[in-house]
Design a protein around this motif. Structure first.
Motif, PDB file in Angstrom:
ATOM      1  N   ARG A  28      98.702 100.690  41.840  1.00 39.79           N
ATOM      2  CA  ARG A  28      99.509 101.692  41.138  1.00 39.79           C
ATOM      3  C   ARG A  28      99.318 103.065  41.764  1.00 39.79           C
ATOM      4  O   ARG A  28      98.183 103.521  41.964  1.00 39.79           O
ATOM      5  CB  ARG A  28      99.146 101.731  39.653  1.00 39.79           C
ATOM      6  CG  ARG A  28      99.670 100.543  38.896  1.00 39.79           C
ATOM      7  CD  ARG A  28      99.291 100.563  37.428  1.00 39.79           C
ATOM      8  NE  ARG A  28      99.418 101.884  36.800  1.00 39.79           N
ATOM      9  CZ  ARG A  28      99.328 102.072  35.485  1.00 39.79           C
ATOM     10  NH1 ARG A  28      99.109 101.053  34.678  1.00 39.79           N
ATOM     11  NH2 ARG A  28      99.444 103.295  34.977  1.00 39.79           N
ATOM     12  N   THR A  29     100.434 103.728  42.020  1.00 41.08           N
ATOM     13  CA  THR A  29     100.365 105.027  42.685  1.00 41.08           C
ATOM     14  C   THR A  29      99.669 106.075  41.822  1.00 41.08           C
ATOM     15  O   THR A  29      98.985 106.960  42.355  1.00 41.08           O
ATOM     16  CB  THR A  29     101.769 105.518  43.071  1.00 41.08           C
ATOM     17  OG1 THR A  29     102.601 105.559  41.899  1.00 41.08           O
ATOM     18  CG2 THR A  29     102.410 104.589  44.098  1.00 41.08           C
ATOM     19  N   ASP A  30      99.829 106.015  40.495  1.00 43.11           N
ATOM     20  CA  ASP A  30      99.183 107.020  39.645  1.00 43.11           C
ATOM     21  C   ASP A  30      97.669 106.874  39.670  1.00 43.11           C
ATOM     22  O   ASP A  30      96.939 107.873  39.686  1.00 43.11           O
ATOM     23  CB  ASP A  30      99.730 106.974  38.215  1.00 43.11           C
ATOM     24  CG  ASP A  30      99.654 105.601  37.558  1.00 43.11           C
ATOM     25  OD1 ASP A  30      99.427 104.591  38.262  1.00 43.11           O
ATOM     26  OD2 ASP A  30      99.862 105.523  36.330  1.00 43.11           O
ATOM     27  N   ASN A  31      97.186 105.643  39.731  1.00 41.76           N
ATOM     28  CA  ASN A  31      95.737 105.435  39.802  1.00 41.76           C
ATOM     29  C   ASN A  31      95.176 105.892  41.145  1.00 41.76           C
ATOM     30  O   ASN A  31      94.076 106.453  41.215  1.00 41.76           O
ATOM     31  CB  ASN A  31      95.417 103.961  39.582  1.00 41.76           C
ATOM     32  CG  ASN A  31      95.769 103.493  38.184  1.00 41.76           C
ATOM     33  OD1 ASN A  31      95.908 104.286  37.258  1.00 41.76           O
ATOM     34  ND2 ASN A  31      95.930 102.185  38.029  1.00 41.76           N
ATOM     35  N   ILE A  32      95.924 105.639  42.204  1.00 39.45           N
ATOM     36  CA  ILE A  32      95.521 106.091  43.534  1.00 39.45           C
ATOM     37  C   ILE A  32      95.511 107.610  43.604  1.00 39.45           C
ATOM     38  O   ILE A  32      94.574 108.228  44.137  1.00 39.45           O
ATOM     39  CB  ILE A  32      96.458 105.492  44.599  1.00 39.45           C
ATOM     40  CG1 ILE A  32      96.162 104.002  44.817  1.00 39.45           C
ATOM     41  CG2 ILE A  32      96.373 106.251  45.909  1.00 39.45           C
ATOM     42  CD1 ILE A  32      94.830 103.709  45.474  1.00 39.45           C
ATOM     43  N   ALA A  33      96.542 108.236  43.057  1.00 37.00           N
ATOM     44  CA  ALA A  33      96.629 109.698  43.110  1.00 37.00           C
ATOM     45  C   ALA A  33      95.463 110.347  42.368  1.00 37.00           C
ATOM     46  O   ALA A  33      94.909 111.365  42.819  1.00 37.00           O
ATOM     47  CB  ALA A  33      97.956 110.163  42.522  1.00 37.00           C
ATOM     48  N   ALA A  34      95.061 109.763  41.251  1.00 33.92           N
ATOM     49  CA  ALA A  34      93.953 110.327  40.485  1.00 33.92           C
ATOM     50  C   ALA A  34      92.643 110.242  41.261  1.00 33.92           C
ATOM     51  O   ALA A  34      91.816 111.158  41.209  1.00 33.92           O
ATOM     52  CB  ALA A  34      93.824 109.602  39.144  1.00 33.92           C
ATOM     53  N   THR A  49      91.452 106.367  49.752  1.00 35.84           N
ATOM     54  CA  THR A  49      92.273 105.466  48.948  1.00 35.84           C
ATOM     55  C   THR A  49      93.188 104.616  49.819  1.00 35.84           C
ATOM     56  O   THR A  49      93.507 104.973  50.955  1.00 35.84           O
ATOM     57  CB  THR A  49      93.145 106.250  47.946  1.00 35.84           C
ATOM     58  OG1 THR A  49      94.016 107.140  48.673  1.00 35.84           O
ATOM     59  CG2 THR A  49      92.302 107.035  46.958  1.00 35.84           C
ATOM     60  N   HIS A  50      93.607 103.501  49.224  1.00 30.77           N
ATOM     61  CA  HIS A  50      94.577 102.619  49.861  1.00 30.77           C
ATOM     62  C   HIS A  50      95.463 102.036  48.769  1.00 30.77           C
ATOM     63  O   HIS A  50      94.967 101.356  47.865  1.00 30.77           O
ATOM     64  CB  HIS A  50      93.890 101.483  50.627  1.00 30.77           C
ATOM     65  CG  HIS A  50      94.851 100.479  51.196  1.00 30.77           C
ATOM     66  ND1 HIS A  50      95.533 100.693  52.378  1.00 30.77           N
ATOM     67  CD2 HIS A  50      95.268  99.267  50.724  1.00 30.77           C
ATOM     68  CE1 HIS A  50      96.315  99.647  52.613  1.00 30.77           C
ATOM     69  NE2 HIS A  50      96.177  98.778  51.636  1.00 30.77           N
ATOM     70  N   LEU A  51      96.762 102.283  48.849  1.00 29.59           N
ATOM     71  CA  LEU A  51      97.715 101.684  47.914  1.00 29.59           C
ATOM     72  C   LEU A  51      97.900 100.221  48.286  1.00 29.59           C
ATOM     73  O   LEU A  51      98.385  99.910  49.371  1.00 29.59           O
ATOM     74  CB  LEU A  51      99.049 102.426  47.938  1.00 29.59           C
ATOM     75  CG  LEU A  51     100.132 101.865  47.003  1.00 29.59           C
ATOM     76  CD1 LEU A  51      99.703 101.997  45.534  1.00 29.59           C
ATOM     77  CD2 LEU A  51     101.459 102.588  47.229  1.00 29.59           C
TER      78      LEU A  51
END
Length: 206
Positions: A167-173, A181-183
């Motif tokens: 999830r992009t929101d979890n990665i961004a946080a 990080t890695h999506l």
């Protein structure tokens, strides 16, 4: 910086989690769409992941929604069929990292009871070096507090953590805290990232 620990999300990284797909197969896509429009089932699941009791939450929502009672109870009664199958390549990558002495942590939105249930089918869930499970912590991603818990308990600087999540929101946080990080969009991309980070050889990452 070479990562000192690798942090795995679980749903859609190590185990497929596609409730919509499950219900499409059981009640048909049309009825599934109607049910998900009528009932916020993902919010229901967030309550479980935040630490509320699995059976109590599902039963409460089912009883409050009699038109969908039977279908909602499937979320409880057939939960293991929804959390399926394992993503075997990702599981191998986890083992390969540990074989090289790289600590592997979980960081997952998961209920207390559902995690224990999942571990009966997926023994690798008991093999992390450290577990950070939202149900036990009482907070879910992407709340910054859950990332802070990893940093404090793990004793590793944010910049030395490599985290994958779908999830992009979890990665961004995580990235906002300085984590690497890695999506996650597939296990091969994750394998390539671990090789690029110097944690695995290409052979180990197969």
């Amino acid at each position: 910086m070479t990562p000192q620990a690798v942090v795995f999300d679980i749903g859609n990284v190590l185990i497929e989690w596609q409730p919509e797909r499950f219900f499409d197969g059981v009640i048909g896509e049309g009825r599934r769409r109607a049910m998900f429009d009528a009932v916020d089932l993902h919010a229901m699941n967030d309550r479980v992941d935040s630490g509320e009791t699995f059976q109590d939450v599902i039963t409460e929502v089912a009883e409050a929604t009699p038109d969908w009672h039977r279908e909602i109870m499937l979320w409880h009664d057939r939960w293991l069929d929804m959390a399926s199958p394992a993503i075997d390549h990702s599981v191998r990558l986890m083992g390969a990292l540990q074989a090289r002495g790289v600590p592997v942590f979980s960081l997952t939105n998961f209920g207390i009871q559902t995690y224990d249930l999942a571990a009966t089918r997926y023994p690798f869930l008991r093999q992390f070096d450290r577990d950070f499970i939202s149900g036990h912590l009482g907070v879910i991603k992407p709340n910054p507090a859950i990332y802070q818990a990893v940093e404090e308990a793990g004793g590793i600087a944010p910049q030395a953590l490599l985290f994958t999540d779908d999830r992009t929101d979890n990665i961004a946080a995580a990235a906002a805290r300085g984590w690497q990080t890695h999506l996650f969009e597939g296990s091969q991309g994750w394998a390539d990232r671990l090789v690029a980070a110097g944690l695995l050889s290409a052979e180990d990452a197969k």
